[in-house]
Design an enzyme around this catalytic site. Structure first.
Site, PDB file in Angstrom:
ATOM      1  N   SER A 155      70.950 -24.166 -10.343  1.00 12.15           N
ATOM      2  CA  SER A 155      71.366 -24.504  -8.974  1.00 12.15           C
ATOM      3  C   SER A 155      72.147 -23.406  -8.273  1.00 12.15           C
ATOM      4  CB  SER A 155      72.191 -25.792  -8.980  1.00 12.15           C
ATOM      5  OG  SER A 155      71.355 -26.910  -9.141  1.00 12.15           O
ATOM      6  N   LYS A 179      70.885 -22.459  -4.921  1.00 12.68           N
ATOM      7  CA  LYS A 179      71.257 -23.108  -3.659  1.00 12.68           C
ATOM      8  C   LYS A 179      72.227 -22.267  -2.833  1.00 12.68           C
ATOM      9  CE  LYS A 179      70.450 -27.820  -5.353  1.00 12.68           C
ATOM     10  NZ  LYS A 179      70.515 -27.898  -6.805  1.00 12.68           N
ATOM     11  N   SER A 228      75.281 -30.809  -4.933  1.00 12.33           N
ATOM     12  CA  SER A 228      74.185 -30.021  -5.511  1.00 12.33           C
ATOM     13  C   SER A 228      72.862 -30.773  -5.469  1.00 12.33           C
ATOM     14  CB  SER A 228      74.509 -29.614  -6.950  1.00 12.33           C
ATOM     15  OG  SER A 228      73.688 -28.554  -7.380  1.00 12.33           O
ATOM     16  N   LYS A 283      79.867 -22.368  -6.682  1.00 10.59           N
ATOM     17  CA  LYS A 283      78.690 -23.164  -7.024  1.00 10.59           C
ATOM     18  C   LYS A 283      78.474 -23.202  -8.530  1.00 10.59           C
ATOM     19  CE  LYS A 283      75.249 -25.695  -5.839  1.00 10.59           C
ATOM     20  NZ  LYS A 283      75.433 -26.411  -7.131  1.00 10.59           N
TER      21      LYS A 283
END
Length: 381
Positions: free
Chosen positions: A55, A58, A118, A220
Site C-alpha cells: 500500500s 497509494k 488505506s 503510510k
C-alpha cells in the site's frame, strides 16, 4: 571558464576527516533515511532494489489526485460514483473504506479513506474519478515516476495489491513521499490523522508512530505477503536553529510492531547522529562577482533557499565552501538564472553538499557604448 572562490567559515566546528556515523542494526529488508532539511541520505540498505510496495503505492495514487485538485479538474466537495470495480475490491479481504455502489462519497472522504484507512476501494474510486479508468490513472502514475527519474518503479495498479511487474524501491518511494510533503503542504495534514469514521465504521491509522512520537506527522503503511510490513514515516522536530524533518522508509519487516519500532530507531538515530548546520540564510548574497556589458558592474549570487548541511554530531574542525562560477559573466542576466555552484567540503576535501547558485537581481544589458567598451576590455583580458 570556471572560476573558484574559496571561502572559509570558522563560526562553527565540524570534523575535518569525519567518519560517517554507523547506523543501528535495522531489521528490515530495505531502508533509507533522508534528511529533508539538508537533502542528504543519512543511511540506507539496498535502497535501490526493486520490491513489492504494497500500500505504499497509494502515496503515488494520492499525489496524482492532489495534482488534479490543484489543476481544478475536481474539488474536495465533488462527489464521485462507486463503480462495481471499486466494490469488487472487497474480494480477498484487503484494506477497505467500505464504500458501495449506492454511495456517492465526496473526494475529501475518499482521500481520507485512501490515506487513513488505506482503502483499496477508495483508491479505485479516485482513480476512475480522475483518470476515467484505473488503467488511464496508472499511466498518469507511471508518467510522474518517469518525470522524476524513478528507474526502479513501475506501477500496475493503484492500490498496491501484488501483481507481476508492480514494483518500486525504498529510495524511489522516499522521493514520492518527499514530493507530497514539499509540493502539497495543503494536503499533507491527511497523513497525521489518527483515525477516520466513514459510514459509521471507525478505523485507526495503521501508522503506530502517530500515537507514540508527537513529532511524527505521517505517512503510510503497507503490507502484503510479498512485501512484508512496510512503513514510510516522517518526523519534524524543533532544534535551536529551526525545525528539521527526517523521512524514513522501511520495507520487508516482520510485523506491524517491527515496522514501527525499526522506523523509530532509524529516526532517533538520524536526529542524534547528525547535526543540521545553516551556512547561509535565505536571500543572503553568497558572492558578489563582476559582470560584463551590463547596466551594473556586479551581480549578487545566492541560493534559492537557506543552505543547510548535515554533518556528524560533535565534530570539531571547519567546513570549507567554494564558489564555482562562469567567467566571464556577460549581461543580460535574469533573476534566478543559475550561473554557478556552491560546493561544501571538509577541510580534507570530502564532499558534503553542492548547491546551485543563482542571480539574485537581474542585470539588464548596457547601452551600445557600455557594451563596446567592455568588449574591448574583454578582448585585452
Amino acid at each position: 571558464m570556471k572560476r573558484i572562490l574559496a571561502l572559509l567559515f570558522t563560526a562553527f566546528s565540524l570534523a575535518a576527516q569525519a567518519q560517517a556515523p554507523v547506523p543501528p542494526e535495522i531489521a528490515a529488508r530495505n531502508y533509507v533515511l533522508i534528511d529533508m532539511t539538508t537533502h542528504k541520505t543519512l543511511a540506507e540498505r539496498d535502497a535501490d532494489a526493486p520490491q513489492d510496495p504494497a500500500s505504499l503505492t497509494k502515496l503515488m495514487t494520492a499525489y496524482v489526485v492532489f495534482g488534479a485538485l490543484r489543476e481544478k479538474k475536481l474539488t474536495l466537495e465533488q462527489t464521485l460514483p462507486v463503480s462495481k470495480r471499486a466494490w469488487d475490491e472487497r474480494k480477498g479481504d484487503p484494506s477497505l473504506m467500505f464504500i458501495d455502489t449506492t454511495m456517492t462519497p465526496r473526494v475529501d472522504e475518499l482521500l481520507r479513506g485512501l490515506i487513513i484507512q488505506s482503502g483499496n476501494d477508495a483508491a479505485v474510486a479516485l482513480a476512475e474519478g480522475v483518470g476515467g479508468s484505473v488503467e488511464s490513472f496508472v499511466q498518469l502514475m507511471n508518467r510522474q515516476a518517469q518525470a522524476w527519474g524513478l528507474k526502479n518503479t513501475e506501477f500496475k495498479n493503484v492500490s498496491g495489491m501484488t501483481e507481476p511487474g508492480h514494483k518500486t524501491s525504498a529510495r524511489d518511494i522516499a522521493v514520492v513521499a518527499a514530493h507530497i510533503i514539499s509540493d502539497f503542504p495543503e494536503y499533507y495534514g491527511y497523513y497525521s490523522q489518527r483515525d477516520y469514521t466513514f459510514n459509521k465504521i471507525r478505523q485507526d491509522n495503521r501508522n503506530l508512530l502517530l500515537r507514540r512520537d508527537p513529532t511524527v506527522d505521517g505517512m503510510k503503511t503497507g503490507f502484503t505477503d510479498a512485501a512484508g510490513y512496510c512503513l514510510v514515516a516522517s518526523a519534524n522536530r524543533d532544534f535551536p536553529n529551526g525545525k528539521r524533518r527526517l523521512l524514513s522508509v522501511v520495507m520487508g519487516t516482520a510485523s506491524k510492531e517491527a515496522r514501527a519500532s525499526e522506523s523509530q530507531k532509524l529516526l532517533n538515530w538520524g536526529y542524534t547522529a547528525f547535526d543540521a548546520i545553516k551556512i547561509f540564510d535565505a536571500g543572503r548574497a553568497i558572492a558578489t562577482v563582476p559582470v560584463w556589458k551590463g547596466q551594473t558592474k556586479e551581480a549578487k549570487l545566492g541560493a534559492s533557499d537557506a543552505v543547510y548541511v548535515a554533518v556528524p554530531h560533535g565534530d570539531s574542525a571547519k567546513l570549507q565552501t567554494q564558489v564555482e562560477r562562469t567567467d566571464p559573466l556577460v549581461a543580460p542576466l535574469n533573476k534566478g538564472q543559475r550561473v554557478g555552484t556552491l560546493r561544501v567540503t571538509t577541510t580534507a576535501g570530502a564532499p558534503v553538499a553542492e548547491v546551485p547558485l543563482i542571480v539574485q537581481d537581474a542585470v539588464p544589458v548596457a547601452g551600445i557604448f557600455g557594451r563596446a567598451f567592455d568588449s574591448i576590455r574583454l578582448w585585452i583580458k
